[in-house]
Design an enzyme around this catalytic site. Structure first.
Site, PDB file in Angstrom:
ATOM      1  N   GLU A   1       8.315 -11.549 -22.338  1.00 28.71           N
ATOM      2  CA  GLU A   1       7.951 -10.316 -21.705  1.00 28.71           C
ATOM      3  C   GLU A   1       6.883  -9.543 -22.541  1.00 28.71           C
ATOM      4  O   GLU A   1       5.966  -8.714 -22.144  1.00 28.71           O
ATOM      5  CB  GLU A   1       9.224  -9.294 -21.969  1.00 28.71           C
ATOM      6  CG  GLU A   1       9.022  -7.577 -21.611  1.00 28.71           C
ATOM      7  CD  GLU A   1       8.422  -7.370 -20.209  1.00 28.71           C
ATOM      8  OE1 GLU A   1       8.313  -8.515 -19.376  1.00 28.71           O
ATOM      9  OE2 GLU A   1       7.832  -6.404 -19.937  1.00 28.71           O
TER      10      GLU A   1
ATOM     11  N   GLU B   1      -1.145  -8.199 -18.884  1.00 29.94           N
ATOM     12  CA  GLU B   1      -1.373  -7.614 -17.682  1.00 29.94           C
ATOM     13  C   GLU B   1      -2.334  -6.384 -17.906  1.00 29.94           C
ATOM     14  O   GLU B   1      -2.967  -5.916 -17.167  1.00 29.94           O
ATOM     15  CB  GLU B   1       0.001  -7.370 -16.770  1.00 29.94           C
ATOM     16  CG  GLU B   1       0.939  -6.368 -17.535  1.00 29.94           C
ATOM     17  CD  GLU B   1       2.176  -6.091 -16.706  1.00 29.94           C
ATOM     18  OE1 GLU B   1       3.070  -5.754 -17.060  1.00 29.94           O
ATOM     19  OE2 GLU B   1       1.991  -5.794 -15.446  1.00 29.94           O
TER      20      GLU B   1
ATOM     21  N   LYS C   1       2.069  -2.088  -8.128  1.00 28.99           N
ATOM     22  CA  LYS C   1       3.584  -1.627  -8.747  1.00 28.99           C
ATOM     23  C   LYS C   1       4.524  -2.294  -8.035  1.00 28.99           C
ATOM     24  O   LYS C   1       5.438  -3.002  -8.444  1.00 28.99           O
ATOM     25  CB  LYS C   1       3.841  -0.385  -8.886  1.00 28.99           C
ATOM     26  CG  LYS C   1       5.312   0.287  -9.408  1.00 28.99           C
ATOM     27  CD  LYS C   1       5.042  -0.111 -10.906  1.00 28.99           C
ATOM     28  CE  LYS C   1       6.453   0.470 -11.566  1.00 28.99           C
ATOM     29  NZ  LYS C   1       6.405  -0.367 -13.063  1.00 28.99           N
TER      30      LYS C   1
ATOM     31  N   TRP D   1      -3.941  -1.798  -1.220  1.00 31.74           N
ATOM     32  CA  TRP D   1      -4.216  -2.929  -2.141  1.00 31.74           C
ATOM     33  C   TRP D   1      -4.323  -3.909  -0.950  1.00 31.74           C
ATOM     34  O   TRP D   1      -3.613  -4.370  -0.229  1.00 31.74           O
ATOM     35  CB  TRP D   1      -2.502  -3.189  -2.658  1.00 31.74           C
ATOM     36  CG  TRP D   1      -2.669  -4.320  -3.813  1.00 31.74           C
ATOM     37  CD1 TRP D   1      -3.067  -4.213  -5.161  1.00 31.74           C
ATOM     38  CD2 TRP D   1      -2.272  -5.669  -3.409  1.00 31.74           C
ATOM     39  NE1 TRP D   1      -2.873  -5.522  -5.613  1.00 31.74           N
ATOM     40  CE2 TRP D   1      -2.408  -6.484  -4.749  1.00 31.74           C
ATOM     41  CE3 TRP D   1      -1.878  -6.438  -2.338  1.00 31.74           C
ATOM     42  CZ2 TRP D   1      -2.178  -7.695  -4.853  1.00 31.74           C
ATOM     43  CZ3 TRP D   1      -1.438  -7.507  -2.454  1.00 31.74           C
ATOM     44  CH2 TRP D   1      -1.831  -8.382  -3.807  1.00 31.74           C
TER      45      TRP D   1
ATOM     46  N   ASN E   1       1.428  -0.223   5.745  1.00 33.26           N
ATOM     47  CA  ASN E   1       1.844  -0.801   4.468  1.00 33.26           C
ATOM     48  C   ASN E   1       2.742  -1.968   5.108  1.00 33.26           C
ATOM     49  O   ASN E   1       3.740  -2.124   5.659  1.00 33.26           O
ATOM     50  CB  ASN E   1       2.574   0.168   3.813  1.00 33.26           C
ATOM     51  CG  ASN E   1       3.138  -0.636   2.432  1.00 33.26           C
ATOM     52  OD1 ASN E   1       2.629  -1.698   1.924  1.00 33.26           O
ATOM     53  ND2 ASN E   1       4.628  -0.386   2.427  1.00 33.26           N
ATOM     54  N   GLY E   2       2.252  -3.143   4.515  1.00 32.06           N
ATOM     55  CA  GLY E   2       2.864  -4.472   5.091  1.00 32.06           C
ATOM     56  C   GLY E   2       2.165  -5.573   5.350  1.00 32.06           C
ATOM     57  O   GLY E   2       0.693  -5.363   5.192  1.00 32.06           O
TER      58      GLY E   2
ATOM     59  N   HIS F   1       4.957 -30.072 -29.810  1.00 34.16           N
ATOM     60  CA  HIS F   1       4.957 -31.003 -28.820  1.00 34.16           C
ATOM     61  C   HIS F   1       3.610 -30.892 -27.810  1.00 34.16           C
ATOM     62  O   HIS F   1       3.696 -31.209 -26.463  1.00 34.16           O
ATOM     63  CB  HIS F   1       6.286 -30.723 -27.918  1.00 34.16           C
ATOM     64  CG  HIS F   1       7.507 -31.275 -28.845  1.00 34.16           C
ATOM     65  ND1 HIS F   1       7.736 -32.284 -29.181  1.00 34.16           N
ATOM     66  CD2 HIS F   1       8.293 -30.202 -29.362  1.00 34.16           C
ATOM     67  CE1 HIS F   1       8.833 -32.174 -29.848  1.00 34.16           C
ATOM     68  NE2 HIS F   1       9.107 -30.988 -29.992  1.00 34.16           N
TER      69      HIS F   1
ATOM     70  N   CYS G   1       0.922  -1.261  -0.012  1.00 32.44           N
ATOM     71  CA  CYS G   1       0.080   0.037  -0.078  1.00 32.44           C
ATOM     72  C   CYS G   1       0.683   1.262  -0.153  1.00 32.44           C
ATOM     73  O   CYS G   1       1.925   0.791   0.267  1.00 32.44           O
ATOM     74  CB  CYS G   1      -0.815  -0.047   1.313  1.00 32.44           C
ATOM     75  SG  CYS G   1      -1.696  -1.596   1.492  1.00 32.44           S
TER      76      CYS G   1
ATOM     77  N   LYS H   1       3.276  -8.373 -20.928  1.00 30.01           N
ATOM     78  CA  LYS H   1       2.810  -6.845 -21.176  1.00 30.01           C
ATOM     79  C   LYS H   1       1.365  -7.115 -21.541  1.00 30.01           C
ATOM     80  O   LYS H   1       0.704  -6.209 -21.167  1.00 30.01           O
ATOM     81  CB  LYS H   1       3.699  -6.288 -22.176  1.00 30.01           C
ATOM     82  CG  LYS H   1       4.013  -4.863 -21.879  1.00 30.01           C
ATOM     83  CD  LYS H   1       4.867  -4.614 -20.767  1.00 30.01           C
ATOM     84  CE  LYS H   1       4.838  -5.214 -19.620  1.00 30.01           C
ATOM     85  NZ  LYS H   1       6.018  -5.101 -18.558  1.00 30.01           N
TER      86      LYS H   1
ATOM     87  N   ARG I   1       0.950   1.853  -5.850  1.00 32.65           N
ATOM     88  CA  ARG I   1       1.112   0.846  -4.916  1.00 32.65           C
ATOM     89  C   ARG I   1       0.119   0.157  -4.500  1.00 32.65           C
ATOM     90  O   ARG I   1      -0.004  -0.928  -3.769  1.00 32.65           O
ATOM     91  CB  ARG I   1       2.092   1.374  -3.596  1.00 32.65           C
ATOM     92  CG  ARG I   1       3.045   2.088  -3.803  1.00 32.65           C
ATOM     93  CD  ARG I   1       3.661   2.785  -2.689  1.00 32.65           C
ATOM     94  NE  ARG I   1       4.115   2.088  -1.716  1.00 32.65           N
ATOM     95  CZ  ARG I   1       5.124   1.378  -1.738  1.00 32.65           C
ATOM     96  NH1 ARG I   1       6.146   1.695  -2.480  1.00 32.65           N
ATOM     97  NH2 ARG I   1       5.539   0.311  -1.001  1.00 32.65           N
TER      98      ARG I   1
END
Ligand code: AGP
Length: 609
Positions: free
Chosen positions: A480, A487, A604, A75, A99-100, A503, A2, A484, A27
């Site tokens: 990548e 997401e 992020k 978040w 935050n945490g 395969h 957060c 991209k 965040r």
């Protein structure tokens, strides 16, 4: 994961907190809130939703009037996003933002419940607020110290005590926190951009230190409550860099910043035409002794490591393992004193990458961090450090951080190859000369392929699923490209080594399925083209990202859409070839009505496991 902020000064605190939070929404952005001292009381306003929803609530209902307070953008970890789970959280005499993750919160909750405390939310944070209130003895520093001794996990906390209306307190363990200072005002924040509008001067709070912020200034104590003095730092990022600068989104702004970001990252590390990483603690001598290299990272940073593997093995002939940090940390990896472990991270705070770094050190390996965020935990704890100088990356989808991670990977591979004697100085100079041209090459690609990618994105808008394929470096890059796209567009996609398709995965191909193929490596282009023809003949729509040389050699009808990029030094092609993949992802997200800067369910900086 957060963002937290705090303010003590003479400005309208609610306005300052909201402005500071707007720089931290990367965040987390599922709820937001503030608490402000108003006439000796703590007034809290919070809501589920983005910061804009909090702003609307402040305007429509009630805006606390005062000059001292704390704020939060969330978040969710414990408890769904909701008004009641939003921060700040309170006990009777204490209000906090956090935050945490408090790992032992259930244990502490039971302890407090048994002593008559009840809880409104499902969060671990409310447990900390209640514990602070329970332990409160009239002395905030002693109370915070006592509570911290009981907490397990990670936290950065902004704390207000009802009895001390002229100050706020802050502390942290694992989660990042800075303390900004200006004349007669001070700030706390999870990251520097939050305070840049007001000041560039800040302190980095270390683990278990406690800061007291008043209008007179800031004081710090260690975990034994002994006063400490700290070094004042000055941010070299400016406000404009942290703003959108006229672009519709940070993601496209940051894509356009890539030429400059590469230039800024590589040029100070080149001397007399050769790589020079001495100031990062890396010398040719120090590199000679490494038997193997393990690159550990998450997401995009791990994909930069994949490109690094191909380049290092090719040039320096040193075996390289690339590992996902969340796997590395739990599988007793084989690394020791003769090995180098490279941790790549934009934020420098990714929980799994940080744990991987600590494990590698514990096992006796030498560690090298490639990090963007200055002074972050990974940057501080690694033995050697190369900063990517991309500046602040705000969009959740990493673009300019990735391209600078690649640039550093090349510099490092060249230096290692020199150390191992597998590349001559003359050859190294030739490669460096090619690398120096890459910023212009990237600018050229952005300018020339944006319209084409924008058009192709209109063809992807209704896709349910797609594949990215390539061989060698093109495969590393496909990973990548695929991340991209998924997401930001929320379209399912996979990246596959082109030769591996038959395969199993080729059975997914059906009429109209888009397949994005990257073909920049001359030695494998004919093989990749064969794979393209195989999927095309089964109904796939082919989008080919290839060099102009490759495009000239194509027979009509092989690809439905072609994005050409200029041919340059082949080893360096991922630097230019990633650009169309980024732009394609950006416009596909826009076409689907998504906010590419804040994709759903993501944040992020992933500071939890
Ligand atoms: C990619 O666009 C994401 N932002 C994500 O994969 C990111 O690269 C990953 O979470 C690692 O973050 P870090 O570089 O800050 O450690």
């Amino acid at each position: 994961m957060c963002g937290i902020v705090g303010y003590v000064g003479s400005k309208d605190c609610s306005d300052v907190l909201v402005n500071a939070l707007s720089k931290l929404e990367y965040r987390g952005y599922d709820s937001a809130g503030i608490a402000v001292f108003e006439n000796g009381d703590i007034k809290t306003v919070k809501t589920q939703g983005k910061l804009k929803d909090l702003e609307d609530k402040l305007a429509a209902e009630y805006k606390p009037q005062g000059h001292i307070g704390i704020g939060h953008t969330r978040w969710a970890t414990h408890g769904e996003p909701s008004d009641v789970n939003s921060h700040p959280h309170s006990g009777a005499r204490v209000t906090i933002v956090h935050n945490g993750i408090i790992e032992n919160y259930l244990e502490l909750k039971e302890f407090l419940t048994a002593r008559g405390r009840s809880f409104l939310s499902e969060t671990d944070t409310e447990v900390v607020a209640q514990l602070l209130d329970y332990e409160y003895n009239g002395n905030p520093l002693e109370t915070i110290q006592k509570v911290m001794q009981q907490l397990k996990g990670s936290f950065a906390l902004g704390i207000m005590f009802r009895d001390f209306t002229d100050r706020i307190f802050a502390t942290r363990r694992e989660s990042p926190l800075i303390v900004g200072v200006a004349e007669n005002e001070c700030f706390i924040a999870s990251d520097v951009p939050a305070i840049l509008r007001y000041t560039r001067d800040y302190y980095l709070l270390e683990h278990d230190e406690i800061a007291t912020l008043t209008t007179e200034g800031v004081s710090f104590v260690d975990k034994h409550l002994r006063p400490i003095t700290k070094e004042l730092k000055t941010a070299d990022w400016d406000m404009e860099a942290a703003e959108k600068g006229g672009y519709a989104h940070f993601m496209i702004k940051e894509i356009n910043e890539q030429p400059e970001a590469i230039r800024t990252t590589i040029m100070p590390r080149i001397r007399d035409g050769l790589p020079c990483l001495e100031e990062c603690g890396i010398t040719v001598e120090s590199l000679k002794r490494f038997r193997s290299i393990t690159i550990v990272a998450c997401g995009t940073a791990m994909h930069a490591g994949m490109v690094g593997k191909y380049v290092i093995e090719d040039l320096a002939r040193v075996p390289v393992v690339v590992d996902i940090a969340s796997e590395f940390r739990y599988r007793n990896p084989i690394v020791g004193k003769d090995d180098l472990v490279v941790i790549i991270s934009q934020s420098g705070e990714t929980a799994d990458s940080l744990a991987a770094l600590r494990l590698a050190k514990q096992k006796g390996a030498t560690t090298l961090a490639i990090v963007n965020a200055k002074g972050s935990s990974i940057a501080r704890e690694a033995d050697m450090l190369i900063y990517t100088l991309a500046g602040p990356e705000i969009a959740v989808a990493s673009t300019k951080a990735y391209i600078t991670q690649l640039s550093v990977m090349y510099l490092f591979a060249f230096e290692l190859a020199l150390a191992k004697g597998t590349v001559s100085a003359a050859e190294c100079k030739r490669l460096i000369a090619a690398l120096i041209k890459m910023p212009d090459a990237v600018a050229h690609v952005i300018e020339n392929c944006e319209e084409k990618c924008k058009f192709i994105a209109t063809k992807l808008v209704n896709a349910d699923s797609l594949l990215y394929i390539g061989r060698g470096l093109d495969y590393a890059l496909s990973m990548e490209g695929s991340l991209k796209l998924k997401e930001v567009s929320y379209i399912h996609s996979e990246s596959y080594a082109a030769g591996e398709l038959k395969h199993g995965t080729i059975s997914l191909i059906e009429e109209g399925m888009p397949v994005i193929s990257v073909a920049t490596q001359t030695d494998v282009i004919p093989k990749t083209i064969s794979n393209i023809v195989e999927v095309k003949s089964r109904g796939a729509k082919i989008i080919l990202v290839c060099t102009d040389a490759c495009a000239r050699g194509l027979k009509d009808g092989v690809a439905d859409y072609v994005v050409e990029i200029p041919h340059s030094e082949e080893l360096l092609m991922p630097i230019t070839a990633v650009v169309p993949l980024q732009i394609l992802a950006y416009y596909t997200a826009i076409n689907r009505g998504n906010d590419p800067d804040k994709p759903r369910n993501l944040a992020k900086s992933v500071t939890v496991e």
